[in-house]
Design an enzyme around this catalytic site. Structure first.
Site, mmCIF file in Angstrom:
data_model
loop_
_atom_site.group_PDB
_atom_site.id
_atom_site.type_symbol
_atom_site.label_atom_id
_atom_site.label_comp_id
_atom_site.label_asym_id
_atom_site.label_seq_id
_atom_site.Cartn_x
_atom_site.Cartn_y
_atom_site.Cartn_z
ATOM 1 N N ILE A 17 32.667 -4.324 -52.794
ATOM 2 C CA ILE A 17 31.330 -4.648 -52.302
ATOM 3 C C ILE A 17 30.268 -3.869 -53.072
ATOM 4 O O ILE A 17 29.181 -4.387 -53.352
ATOM 5 C CB ILE A 17 31.232 -4.350 -50.792
ATOM 6 C CG1 ILE A 17 32.158 -5.293 -50.017
ATOM 7 C CG2 ILE A 17 29.804 -4.497 -50.294
ATOM 8 C CD1 ILE A 17 32.288 -4.969 -48.542
ATOM 9 N N TYR A 166 39.040 6.201 -39.186
ATOM 10 C CA TYR A 166 38.008 5.479 -39.936
ATOM 11 C C TYR A 166 36.860 5.056 -39.014
ATOM 12 O O TYR A 166 35.682 5.226 -39.352
ATOM 13 C CB TYR A 166 38.633 4.259 -40.596
ATOM 14 C CG TYR A 166 37.679 3.390 -41.369
ATOM 15 C CD1 TYR A 166 37.099 3.830 -42.563
ATOM 16 C CD2 TYR A 166 37.362 2.111 -40.913
ATOM 17 C CE1 TYR A 166 36.235 3.021 -43.281
ATOM 18 C CE2 TYR A 166 36.496 1.300 -41.629
ATOM 19 C CZ TYR A 166 35.929 1.746 -42.805
ATOM 20 O OH TYR A 166 35.074 0.948 -43.508
#
Length: 291
Positions: A17, A166
């Site tokens: 990304i 995460y």
């Protein structure tokens, strides 16, 4: 943006990304510096961006952002080579199947998904302020909604579950983003977080999943690639970095389409935001004091 071309720094931008974000911004004529840990891969990525966009104002800076020393060194180089910095995109992140610690002894997911952006931003804040109007874009994730910071120990050792660690790290980053937006309100530096949604990236492919689900994911990858194209995943970062309508606002959380959405409830708790910022600052200070 009113300033064109803008000077833009994007971390974690040699693939995925981050790379696509850099491509779209370079295609618009902006001066883009990409950051990655692998010099060969980074220089190849910068050349590829130049070829793809025709923009010769694309450069690469090497830095392993899991290392506090390399973050400080990167910031020194950027301050020396840039007379202004209009946009900082903290895109780098990490999600790991097994626990490992960085050279500084920090759990790697926390180091890459929160502390890297936290420290680099603080190191570059003076340059961003003198460049105002300027922007900070922190790449978050929908997984932040599954994070839990109420225990107040997101920097301390705990049983390792990769997806939960995460989510906690990304929630911490989002809470700090909203804290920073309040702190910088009125300075001309606006701060936004973005949720790029899903995309077929190395990090997504390495997500710790049960073996049967990993096998299914591999089989469905071509369909996933069509359903979640990477150019769409980069859209929210590009909007946050360039849309003139966002210049008058700060502290927004943008969805995949680049429209504001409500952050997870914990991230909106100002007391928790302040605690995350203070805990993070204390940890960085402790690391810097180490011989």
């Amino acid at each position: 943006m009113n300033q064109h071309p803008a000077n833009i720094l994007i971390t974690g931008a040699t693939d995925g990304i981050g790379y696509e974000t850099a491509r779209q911004l370079a295609d618009r004529g902006h001066r883009v510096t990409i950051v990655g840990r692998d010099p060969d891969k980074g220089h190849d990525a910068a050349r590829s961006l130049h070829v793809a966009t025709g923009n010769d104002q694309v450069s690469f800076e090497p830095a392993d952002l899991s290392s506090q020393e390399q973050i400080r060194d990167l910031a020194r180089r950027v301050r020396a080579s840039h007379d202004r910095l209009d946009v900082l995109v903290n895109n780098v992140g990490g999600l790991f199947t097994d626990r490992w610690e960085t050279v500084d002894g920090i759990e790697a997911t926390l180091a890459l998904s929160h502390l890297a952006g936290f420290q680099l931003t603080n190191e570059l804040l003076p340059l961003l302020k003198t460049s105002a109007p300027a922007r900070i874009v922190n790449v978050s994730t929908g997984a932040a909604s599954r994070g839990d910071l109420r225990h107040g120990k997101f920097t301390e050792p705990q049983p390792y579950h990769g997806l939960q660690i995460y989510a906690d790290a990304k929630l911490a980053s989002l809470a700090w983003t909203l804290h920073l937006a309040r702190e910088l309100d009125g300075t001309g530096v606006v701060v936004h977080a973005v949720d790029p949604g899903g995309a077929d990236t190395d990090m997504q492919r390495n997500t710790p999943l049960p073996a049967p689900l990993r096998a299914v994911t591999r089989l469905l990858r071509p369909l996933l690639r069509l359903a979640f194209p990477i150019d769409k995943a980069a859209h929210s970062s590009v909007v946050a970095a360039t849309d003139d309508q966002l210049a008058a606002n700060t502290g927004l959380f943008l969805n995949r389409e680049g429209r504001p959405k409500r952050p997870p409830e914990q991230a909106t708790d100002r007391t928790l935001q302040d605690q995350v910022a203070q805990i993070s600052a204390n940890l960085i200070e402790t690391l810097e004091a180490q011989p």
